[in-house]
Scaffold this active site. Sequence first.
Site, PDB file in Angstrom:
ATOM      1  N   TYR A  71      50.590  26.468  27.248  1.00  0.00           N
ATOM      2  CA  TYR A  71      50.053  27.722  26.718  1.00  0.00           C
ATOM      3  C   TYR A  71      48.896  27.453  25.755  1.00  0.00           C
ATOM      4  O   TYR A  71      47.872  28.124  25.789  1.00  0.00           O
ATOM      5  CB  TYR A  71      51.143  28.534  26.009  1.00  0.00           C
ATOM      6  CG  TYR A  71      50.642  29.924  25.658  1.00  0.00           C
ATOM      7  CD1 TYR A  71      50.757  30.963  26.571  1.00  0.00           C
ATOM      8  CD2 TYR A  71      50.013  30.165  24.441  1.00  0.00           C
ATOM      9  CE1 TYR A  71      50.254  32.220  26.274  1.00  0.00           C
ATOM     10  CE2 TYR A  71      49.501  31.423  24.142  1.00  0.00           C
ATOM     11  CZ  TYR A  71      49.633  32.456  25.060  1.00  0.00           C
ATOM     12  OH  TYR A  71      49.129  33.687  24.770  1.00  0.00           O
ATOM     13  N   PHE A 123      21.908  44.357  33.540  1.00  0.00           N
ATOM     14  CA  PHE A 123      22.887  44.091  34.584  1.00  0.00           C
ATOM     15  C   PHE A 123      24.015  45.111  34.395  1.00  0.00           C
ATOM     16  O   PHE A 123      24.326  45.507  33.264  1.00  0.00           O
ATOM     17  CB  PHE A 123      23.425  42.654  34.556  1.00  0.00           C
ATOM     18  CG  PHE A 123      24.371  42.445  35.707  1.00  0.00           C
ATOM     19  CD1 PHE A 123      23.890  42.372  37.003  1.00  0.00           C
ATOM     20  CD2 PHE A 123      25.745  42.419  35.512  1.00  0.00           C
ATOM     21  CE1 PHE A 123      24.761  42.277  38.079  1.00  0.00           C
ATOM     22  CE2 PHE A 123      26.616  42.314  36.585  1.00  0.00           C
ATOM     23  CZ  PHE A 123      26.126  42.238  37.872  1.00  0.00           C
ATOM     24  N   THR A 124      24.624  45.509  35.510  1.00  0.00           N
ATOM     25  CA  THR A 124      25.586  46.625  35.494  1.00  0.00           C
ATOM     26  C   THR A 124      26.674  46.482  34.426  1.00  0.00           C
ATOM     27  O   THR A 124      26.802  47.334  33.543  1.00  0.00           O
ATOM     28  CB  THR A 124      26.239  46.772  36.879  1.00  0.00           C
ATOM     29  OG1 THR A 124      26.775  45.505  37.267  1.00  0.00           O
ATOM     30  CG2 THR A 124      25.214  47.219  37.921  1.00  0.00           C
ATOM     31  N   ASP A 214      22.402  35.618  28.839  1.00  0.00           N
ATOM     32  CA  ASP A 214      23.329  35.741  29.960  1.00  0.00           C
ATOM     33  C   ASP A 214      23.051  34.518  30.831  1.00  0.00           C
ATOM     34  O   ASP A 214      22.060  34.465  31.563  1.00  0.00           O
ATOM     35  CB  ASP A 214      23.089  37.040  30.727  1.00  0.00           C
ATOM     36  CG  ASP A 214      24.060  37.197  31.894  1.00  0.00           C
ATOM     37  OD1 ASP A 214      24.624  36.174  32.337  1.00  0.00           O
ATOM     38  OD2 ASP A 214      24.249  38.330  32.366  1.00  0.00           O
ATOM     39  N   LYS A 257      29.230  31.879  39.334  1.00  0.00           N
ATOM     40  CA  LYS A 257      27.940  31.669  40.008  1.00  0.00           C
ATOM     41  C   LYS A 257      27.538  30.198  39.877  1.00  0.00           C
ATOM     42  O   LYS A 257      28.058  29.357  40.584  1.00  0.00           O
ATOM     43  CB  LYS A 257      26.886  32.611  39.425  1.00  0.00           C
ATOM     44  CG  LYS A 257      27.024  34.064  39.897  1.00  0.00           C
ATOM     45  CD  LYS A 257      28.074  34.825  39.139  1.00  0.00           C
ATOM     46  CE  LYS A 257      27.956  36.325  39.324  1.00  0.00           C
ATOM     47  NZ  LYS A 257      29.077  37.031  38.656  1.00  0.00           N
ATOM     48  N   ARG A 381      21.629  47.530  45.802  1.00  0.00           N
ATOM     49  CA  ARG A 381      21.202  47.365  44.418  1.00  0.00           C
ATOM     50  C   ARG A 381      20.060  48.352  44.199  1.00  0.00           C
ATOM     51  O   ARG A 381      18.897  48.004  44.158  1.00  0.00           O
ATOM     52  CB  ARG A 381      20.733  45.933  44.128  1.00  0.00           C
ATOM     53  CG  ARG A 381      21.824  44.882  44.171  1.00  0.00           C
ATOM     54  CD  ARG A 381      22.654  44.722  42.905  1.00  0.00           C
ATOM     55  NE  ARG A 381      23.730  45.641  42.697  1.00  0.00           N
ATOM     56  CZ  ARG A 381      24.814  45.369  41.951  1.00  0.00           C
ATOM     57  NH1 ARG A 381      24.979  44.198  41.402  1.00  0.00           N
ATOM     58  NH2 ARG A 381      25.730  46.283  41.750  1.00  0.00           N
ATOM     59  N   PHE A 448      29.151  52.143  42.020  1.00  0.00           N
ATOM     60  CA  PHE A 448      28.834  51.456  43.285  1.00  0.00           C
ATOM     61  C   PHE A 448      30.026  50.726  43.882  1.00  0.00           C
ATOM     62  O   PHE A 448      30.115  50.553  45.086  1.00  0.00           O
ATOM     63  CB  PHE A 448      27.665  50.478  43.082  1.00  0.00           C
ATOM     64  CG  PHE A 448      27.916  49.471  41.997  1.00  0.00           C
ATOM     65  CD1 PHE A 448      27.626  49.773  40.673  1.00  0.00           C
ATOM     66  CD2 PHE A 448      28.445  48.221  42.285  1.00  0.00           C
ATOM     67  CE1 PHE A 448      27.867  48.852  39.662  1.00  0.00           C
ATOM     68  CE2 PHE A 448      28.688  47.294  41.292  1.00  0.00           C
ATOM     69  CZ  PHE A 448      28.407  47.619  39.972  1.00  0.00           C
TER      70      PHE A 448
HETATM   71  N1  F0G Z   1      25.728  38.869  34.393  1.00  0.00           N
HETATM   72  C1  F0G Z   1      25.116  38.748  35.579  1.00  0.00           C
HETATM   73  C2  F0G Z   1      23.647  38.443  35.614  1.00  0.00           C
HETATM   74  C3  F0G Z   1      25.845  38.884  36.767  1.00  0.00           C
HETATM   75  O1  F0G Z   1      25.226  38.762  37.928  1.00  0.00           O
HETATM   76  C4  F0G Z   1      27.237  39.173  36.685  1.00  0.00           C
HETATM   77  C5  F0G Z   1      28.021  39.369  37.889  1.00  0.00           C
HETATM   78  C6  F0G Z   1      27.830  39.299  35.433  1.00  0.00           C
HETATM   79  C7  F0G Z   1      27.037  39.129  34.302  1.00  0.00           C
HETATM   80  C8  F0G Z   1      29.273  39.632  35.261  1.00  0.00           C
HETATM   81  O2  F0G Z   1      30.066  38.544  35.553  1.00  0.00           O
HETATM   82  O3  F0G Z   1      31.354  39.273  37.575  1.00  0.00           O
HETATM   83  O4  F0G Z   1      32.044  37.286  36.232  1.00  0.00           O
HETATM   84  O5  F0G Z   1      32.343  39.557  35.318  1.00  0.00           O
HETATM   85  N2  F0G Z   1      27.493  39.536  39.011  1.00  0.00           N
HETATM   86  C9  F0G Z   1      28.188  39.673  40.275  1.00  0.00           C
HETATM   87  C10 F0G Z   1      27.179  39.895  41.364  1.00  0.00           C
HETATM   88  C11 F0G Z   1      29.300  40.654  40.297  1.00  0.00           C
HETATM   89  O6  F0G Z   1      27.600  40.130  42.508  1.00  0.00           O
HETATM   90  O7  F0G Z   1      25.980  39.806  41.108  1.00  0.00           O
HETATM   91  P1  F0G Z   1      31.542  38.678  36.198  1.00  0.00           P
END
Ligand code: F0G
Length: 456
Positions: A71, A123-124, A214, A257, A381, A448
């Site tokens: 843990y 970013f979303t 990021d 990624k 997108r 989305f």
């Molecule tokens: N920042 C960027 C630039 C991203 O592309 C993503 C995720 C995140 C943050 C969030 O990270 O998914 O680990 O919580 N991008 C994915 C995509 C979902 O398909 O581009 P996460």
Amino acid sequence: RRSWAEPYKIKVVEPLKITTRAERERAIAEAGYNTFLLRSEDVYIDLLTDSGTAAMSDYQWAGMMMGDESYAGSKNFYNLEEKIQKYYGYSYIIPTHQGRGAENILSQILIKPGDYVPGNMYFTTTRLHQELAGGTFVDVIIDEAHDPASLHPFKGNIDLQKLTDTIDRVGAARIPYISVAGTVNMAGGQPMSMANMREVYQIAQRYGIRIILDATRAVENAYFIQQREADYHHQTIAAILREFCAYTDGCTMSGKKDALVNIGGWLALNDPELYEEASNLVVIYEGLHTYGGMAGRDMEAMARGIEESVQDEHIRARVGQVEYLGQKLIDWKIPVVVPIGGHAIYLDAKAFLPHIPQDYFPAQRLAAELYLEAGIRTMERGIVSAGRNKETGDHYYPNLELVRLTIPRRVYTQAHMDLTAEAVEEVYYNRDRLEGLMMIHEPKYLRFFQARFALK
Ligand code: F0G
């Protein structure tokens, strides 16, 4: 030599299912014409995302067997911490279940209601966490980023005038940090130059504002710096990454990624007081600060993935494969965002389907059609991803209305890329007969992912 080849060979394979057109018609209708709602079993080539879809190496899989599932104080955490300190250069590391877990904690500790967060395009999930914490995102990316045809080599750059105007308008005290991403996902995987990062750093120093990176695709960003920025041709990816991060005060990271794992992420900070606050919050949302929602084995795989990700030959092959597919489409005069980005090819749906107004979701329609044509799954997108303005309730109408063909790392072969290019070409020939979509179900957050559509 003119050809390159992958710096690995394949040891394990996973068979793919090939469906009929009739099966695909049924599947996409059931999914409400949203590729996120398809079952992956019904997909032939899955280019939905490069997130969590990488093939791990034998070295990473071996690490999975070395999981220390205690843990507290797992040895895998200390290895991960050491690798992040070594390659990214930050002092304090908090693991999180994935990138948005880190974004949540960061936003909560730094953003107060009424604050502004300037950044190089949104970013979303990042923007949503900033907004949920009471902040307002301000886009300060250069104008070229919003133009799919501009050949600017660093379309992820920050417009320094826009940045200083924003600081002067709202005051430095209202800006908890500058949010910098390399590469910029929503702009088409476009990089930010080292020169630009250095200038942003100087501005941030002058006003006493933090910079948070990021770092999700910062290794891919480093590759573009090496290829396109004169002073960096002879530097290693590892050295470039270290320098890039050195201009920032911390990072959020989706390990899914660059770091070649299926799950995981982290928050890194240099300030011990902020770290103290973050390590207190992580226990509420993720888990103890030495695992943050990750199993020991997953931290080990990520630590090893980081080591592999900064190898020059790995990143050359990775981005090279994306460029290979992109170049084919460019040669065939198919409208794509140029230059080709690091992790994906983005079809320009406005140019592809000029007869479909943005209100009828041209990119969403195009993504559905690529699935119907060849079982290829891609991601919208554009206007659906952009969501609604939290004040007015109107759609955001982004300039970029794109379909992303995202290439998973080390997963598909060149033949898969060839087939994909041919499927896009086929859809392009028949584009005139496509009509738009109507949204029949709209979720409140990040719509989305779960929105549903019907043919117009
Ligand atoms: N920042 C960027 C630039 C991203 O592309 C993503 C995720 C995140 C943050 C969030 O990270 O998914 O680990 O919580 N991008 C994915 C995509 C979902 O398909 O581009 P996460």
